[in-house]
Design a protein around this motif. Sequence first.
Motif, PDB file in Angstrom:
ATOM      1  N   GLU A   1       0.821  -1.205   0.000  1.00 45.84           N
ATOM      2  CA  GLU A   1       0.000   0.000   0.000  1.00 45.84           C
ATOM      3  C   GLU A   1       0.862   1.265   0.000  1.00 45.84           C
ATOM      4  OE1 GLU A   1      -2.789   0.083   3.148  1.00 45.84           O
ATOM      5  OE2 GLU A   1      -3.811  -1.763   2.547  1.00 45.84           O
TER       6      GLU A   1
ATOM      7  N   TRP B   1      -2.192   2.611  -4.811  1.00 43.14           N
ATOM      8  CA  TRP B   1      -2.834   3.837  -4.332  1.00 43.14           C
ATOM      9  C   TRP B   1      -4.322   3.590  -4.139  1.00 43.14           C
ATOM     10  CZ3 TRP B   1      -1.757   8.563  -2.479  1.00 43.14           C
ATOM     11  CH2 TRP B   1      -2.771   9.513  -2.476  1.00 43.14           C
ATOM     12  N   ASP B   2      -4.808   3.959  -2.965  1.00 37.74           N
ATOM     13  CA  ASP B   2      -6.232   3.811  -2.671  1.00 37.74           C
ATOM     14  C   ASP B   2      -6.924   5.144  -2.942  1.00 37.74           C
ATOM     15  OD1 ASP B   2      -8.747   3.268  -1.781  1.00 37.74           O
ATOM     16  OD2 ASP B   2      -8.185   2.811   0.296  1.00 37.74           O
ATOM     17  N   ASN B   3      -7.688   5.196  -4.021  1.00 39.29           N
ATOM     18  CA  ASN B   3      -8.356   6.444  -4.387  1.00 39.29           C
ATOM     19  C   ASN B   3      -9.396   6.877  -3.364  1.00 39.29           C
ATOM     20  OD1 ASN B   3      -7.349   7.428  -7.061  1.00 39.29           O
ATOM     21  ND2 ASN B   3      -7.842   5.319  -7.622  1.00 39.29           N
ATOM     22  N   LYS B   4      -9.829   5.932  -2.519  1.00 42.67           N
ATOM     23  CA  LYS B   4     -10.834   6.258  -1.522  1.00 42.67           C
ATOM     24  C   LYS B   4     -10.220   6.688  -0.198  1.00 42.67           C
ATOM     25  CE  LYS B   4     -14.196   3.016  -3.489  1.00 42.67           C
ATOM     26  NZ  LYS B   4     -15.044   1.814  -3.225  1.00 42.67           N
ATOM     27  N   ALA B   5      -8.894   6.596  -0.121  1.00 44.48           N
ATOM     28  CA  ALA B   5      -8.230   6.939   1.138  1.00 44.48           C
ATOM     29  C   ALA B   5      -8.365   8.429   1.426  1.00 44.48           C
ATOM     30  CB  ALA B   5      -6.756   6.555   1.069  1.00 44.48           C
TER      31      ALA B   5
END
Length: 924
Positions: A417, A442-446
């Motif tokens: 992550e 990459w977590d776009n919702k982070a």
Amino acid sequence: MTTMESTPLLKLFYFLILFTLNFIPVPSFSCPLYQKQALLHFKSTLATIFDSNSNSYLYSWNVNSDCCLWERVMCSRIGTVTELYLYQLVSPAEDNPTPVYSDILIPLFHIRSLERLDISSNSLLGKIPGAGFGNLTKLGYLNMWGNNFHGSIPSQIFKLKNIRYLDMSSNQLEQKLGPELGSLRNLNRLRLDNNRFYGPIPGVAFGNLTKLVYLNMCENNFTGSIPGQIFKLTDLIYLDMSSNLLEQKLGPELGSLRNLTTLLLNNNSFHGPIPPQIFELQSLVSLDLSDNILEGGLSPEVCKLQNLESLVLNADSLSGTIPEEIGNLTSLSTLSLQKNQFHGEIPSSILNIKKLEVLDLSENSFKMHIPTSIGTLSNIVALDLSHNMFTGSIPSSIQNMSKLDLIRLNENKFSGEFPTWLFKITTLRELCICGEGNNLIWDNKAKIVSRCSLQQISMRACGISGQIPEWLSLHNDLRFLDFSMNRLEGRFPDWLADKKLEVIALSDNNLSGTIPSTLFKSEYLLFLSLSCNNFSGELSESIGNAKRLYSLSLSKNNFSGHIPMSIQRLDNLVSLDLSGNRLSGDTLPIFGDNSKLMVLDLSYNDFSGKIPTNFPRGMGLLYLGGNKFSGNLPGEFSKLVNLQLLDIHDNRIVGNLQDTLPQIPSLEILVLRNNSLEGYIPNNISILTSLRILDLSQNNITGRIPREIANLPGMIKTLSISSPSSHSIWESSWLNTNSDLIVDWKKSFQGLAYRNIHTYCLLDLSQNRIYGEIYALLGNLKALKLLNISHNNLSGHIPVSFGDLENIESLDLSHNEISGSIPQSLVKLGQLTVLDVGNNRLTGKIPLGGQMDTMTGFENNTGLCGMQIRITCPEDIPSSKKDIDEEDEKQSWFMWEGAWFGFPVGFFLSVLIVRGLLPFFKVW
């Protein structure tokens, strides 16, 4: 009674004291009148150049006071002026339009009692006034740093026998130093750095300067080696020879300078391994050997340098692993091994260096994981591990580095992550992460919680999708933004256009819409790259308001219309790339001679009309290919004396080449492919002495290949250009802006990356009507990687000298009228990957050996034979098989001979028989 008797005696005693005092000289602490007048004369001269009240530093200098009490003046015990500190009286040249010349110093030369004189940082012009300095025979200290003195050091300076401190650095002095320097035998500090001195360093002179403790000669043009006499100056504590043209193998003599605390030899051409004697210099505090040609490894003996605080070995050719003993350098605050060939893992012992503030291991081949406890280096301010092959996750302990200001982890192979906790490091100002090859997710919702105030952020190729993240708007100090090579979409947000950004790089995304006109109203914007997106519409006239804009790249979008004329007002613009759009028009903005524009790319648009001629004389790279320009090549191109690249391929250019070929000695790349040029290649092509890439293919050129091509230096000698060791984010973005050069490379059109263009050397004359024999002299072009003279009317033989084209990778001689055999010398071409000699009149055996065994491209040469085309050559047929074949030939001949004899005889007999039987058939 006793008291009365003592009184006359006491009075007599006082009288004698007063009488004696009258004959004892009392020193005057008022400076001599002529010295005061000299100083006031100096001030008045300065005042006539500037406003008399502008210089507050000399405010105390007035006729009514003692000059020994003036600021910047020191006097001796007897009142004579001995010290003058006249530094920074004149503003720097860039801030001060009024020139100030060295003759302003003339009044000071009357003060012969001077022992210390500091005239540094005044931007004084002209030569050093030797005669005047010759009067100051008592000078022991002379500081002339930071002026604009030119010419040579006057001989009178070398007669100042009392001089102990001499600083002539940061001027424009230019000469070859001689032995006269050695006459200053009392020197203990000498600074000649940042000038234009050249030639060898005079060893004889330094043999006399036995009292030297400080020597700085960096940033000049000294050549040769460091003379042995310098290594005998055993009192030296500071030696800086960096940024010269020195070359030698570093040897054991360095070990004699046992008192050295600073040794700076970077940016030269020193070679060989690091001599072990350097590790005996146990007083060393700072060691910089970067930007040389050093090889070998870093010895474990480096641990002997216990006092070392800075170790910089950037941009050499060092290899191997970092020794575990590095951890013994517990005083180290800077460790930089950038741009070498080190491999392996980061030794765990490095965690022992608790004082470490800068750790730069970038641009090497380190693998494995970053030590999980690297965060225990709590004093780290800058951490650069970029451009390696580190794997695994990024250690979370990094967030314990409470002083971290800069971190670069880009261009590695990290996985896991994305470490969003990086944004919680409150001291962080510069973040560079991801890049090509990384596997971070990459977590776009982070939800990003930023506790830092970033000034620079680069997150290239992080896999970010959606719109440009709005959390960036919270970083009020942001000056640099690079989110290129992601999957961003949507419009360019207004809030981003309103920020005080200096650099915006958003290329290679899916952004669309128009560019907000407010973006170009910024007083800060220097660099804008929006190439390879889906922006559309016409370019706004407001583009001319971005006065500080340095580089603008809008290539490979869908912009249409004309180029805004306001763009010609961008006086600071150096690079402009509008290629790959739908821009049109037959009139371009006029960039005057005062323009700083050096790179202009208008290729692959719909521009038409005659080729413009209104380019600034400083133009270096000019791309006009893939348009509809017509007419002749303008002769005005020859006025672009700094032009290095001219690309006008795929247009409608006509005329005779011999009349219009640009005559520019600096030209390295000339591409005129696929036009309608006629005429012949002129002999005066020899003027293009820098030419490395010449593409005249797909025209109507006739005549012979001129012999002068074989003498072009740029195609004979392979260039050796190393990229700078510095690798700031700014530089990496700048390198990505210049377009690839499209050429026919190994049978297909490909783009040669501009950053590597210096490694290529090409000659393409294919698809013309060139005739005559191929001169053997073309074998001189040893730097060529590609030679294509196919589809012409060339005749004669393939020169044996082609075996000398040692760097050739692609050789195409097809579709000509070449005869004879393929020379055996081609076996020597070890780099060859493409060979095409098809459709000629070649005969004989195809050579065997080396790369020739793997070649194809021999078709339609009826006389060729060999393993490569599976046709056995006569000389390769075994003798026994030859005898059988000969016998078969004889039998075959006999059978055919019988057939030729039997056929007419049989035919004649048949006719007789038939005629004899006819009467019988009639009766029957």
